[in-house]
Design a protein around this motif. Structure first.
Motif, short mmCIF file in Angstrom:
data_model
loop_
_atom_site.label_atom_id
_atom_site.label_comp_id
_atom_site.label_asym_id
_atom_site.label_seq_id
_atom_site.Cartn_x
_atom_site.Cartn_y
_atom_site.Cartn_z
N LEU A 54 -10.64 4.37 -8.28
CA LEU A 54 -9.51 4.91 -7.52
C LEU A 54 -8.36 5.31 -8.44
N GLN A 55 -8.08 4.50 -9.44
CA GLN A 55 -7.02 4.84 -10.39
C GLN A 55 -7.35 6.13 -11.13
N ALA A 56 -8.61 6.32 -11.48
CA ALA A 56 -9.02 7.54 -12.19
C ALA A 56 -8.87 8.78 -11.30
N LEU A 57 -8.92 8.59 -9.99
CA LEU A 57 -8.70 9.71 -9.05
C LEU A 57 -7.22 9.99 -8.83
N GLY A 58 -6.37 9.14 -9.41
CA GLY A 58 -4.94 9.37 -9.30
C GLY A 58 -4.20 8.46 -8.35
N VAL A 59 -4.88 7.44 -7.82
CA VAL A 59 -4.18 6.50 -6.94
C VAL A 59 -3.21 5.70 -7.81
N ALA A 60 -1.94 5.77 -7.46
CA ALA A 60 -0.91 5.07 -8.22
C ALA A 60 -0.46 3.83 -7.45
N GLY A 61 0.15 2.93 -8.16
CA GLY A 61 0.66 1.72 -7.52
C GLY A 61 -0.43 0.70 -7.29
N SER A 62 -0.12 -0.22 -6.42
CA SER A 62 -1.02 -1.33 -6.13
C SER A 62 -2.25 -0.86 -5.35
N ILE A 63 -3.39 -1.29 -5.79
CA ILE A 63 -4.64 -1.04 -5.06
C ILE A 63 -5.12 -2.40 -4.58
N LYS A 64 -4.88 -2.65 -3.30
CA LYS A 64 -5.23 -3.96 -2.77
C LYS A 64 -6.67 -3.99 -2.28
N ILE A 71 -10.72 -1.92 5.44
CA ILE A 71 -10.65 -0.55 4.96
C ILE A 71 -9.23 -0.24 4.47
N GLU A 72 -9.16 0.43 3.33
CA GLU A 72 -7.89 0.94 2.80
C GLU A 72 -8.12 2.42 2.49
N THR A 73 -7.17 3.24 2.89
CA THR A 73 -7.25 4.68 2.66
C THR A 73 -6.10 5.09 1.75
N TYR A 74 -6.41 5.90 0.75
CA TYR A 74 -5.42 6.36 -0.23
C TYR A 74 -5.38 7.88 -0.22
N ALA A 75 -4.19 8.44 -0.04
CA ALA A 75 -4.01 9.89 -0.10
C ALA A 75 -3.99 10.31 -1.57
N LEU A 76 -4.79 11.30 -1.89
CA LEU A 76 -4.86 11.82 -3.26
C LEU A 76 -3.99 13.07 -3.38
N VAL A 77 -3.63 13.43 -4.61
CA VAL A 77 -2.76 14.59 -4.82
C VAL A 77 -3.40 15.89 -4.36
#
Length: 167
Positions: A54-64, A71-77
C-alpha cells in the motif's frame, strides 16, 4: 485456484524489510482491479506485505490493520482505491454480505485479502496468491499466478519469463 501452467515463485525473506521490498516490487507493476490473496499463519508477515504494498502505491500516513474493521479502503492519487481486508475474525463467508463490496469494485486498483479462505465463495477470484510461511528467523514466500492477468503481472515484475520459467 492456481493455473496448471503457472509457475510458483519461491522467494526467501530473511527479514520484514526484505518482505517489504518484494511487496513494493509487486506494487509498482500492479494492474488495475487486481486481487491478491495473502495466505499464511499468524505472524507469517501478511500485514507486513500488505502495508509495504500500500505504501508503494502512495498510501501516506498510518496504515491500520483491518483486523477489527475487516476492511480498510485507501484513496490513491490516481483516483482509484486500494482495499485491504483481513477476514481472520469472520466465522462465515455470508458475513461479507454486510460489507457492501459491490461499491468497492467501481474504483478498484487493488484488493489485498488476508485469510481469504474465510471468505470462500464471496470474494472475487485472485489474480495472484502470496503464501507466506515462517522458516527459522525468516520467511518463505510462494507467489502464484491464478489468472492470465496474474501471469502477465508476475512477468512484468520480472519474477517469471514469458515462457513460464521462474527467475
Amino acid at each position: 485456484m492456481t493455473r496448471p501452467d503457472s509457475a510458483t515463485i519461491h522467494l526467501q525473506s530473511p527479514s520484514p524489510d526484505v518482505t517489504a521490498v518484494i511487496a513494493e516490487r509487486m506494487a509498482v507493476h500492479c494492474p488495475d482491479s487486481a486481487v491478491v490473496y495473502l495466505e499464511g499463519d499468524l505472524g507469517a508477515g501478511k500485514s507486513v506485505f500488505a502495508r509495504a504494498f500500500l505504501q508503494a502505491l502512495g498510501v501516506a500516513g498510518s496504515i491500520k490493520s483491518p483486523t477489527y474493521t475487516l476492511i480498510e479502503t485507501y484513496a490513491l492519487v490516481d483516483g482509484r482505491d486500494a482495499v485491504h481486508m483481513d477476514l481472520y475474525r469472520i466465522a462465515d463467508p455470508d458475513e461479507l454480505d454486510y460489507l457492501a463490496l459491490d461499491g468497492v469494485f467501481e474504483r478498484l486498483r487493488v484488493m489485498l485479502v488476508e485469510w481469504p479462505q474465510r471468505g470462500a465463495g464471496r470474494l472475487p477470484a485472485a489474480d495472484v496468491t502470496v503464501a507466506l510461511a515462517i522458516e527459522g528467523e525468516g520467511r518463505v514466500l510462494e507467489i502464484r499466478a491464478n489468472s492470465e492477468r496474474g501471469d502477465l503481472w508476475l512477468q512484468s515484475v520480472g519474477f517469471v519469463h514469458s515462457g513460464g520459467t521462474e527467475v
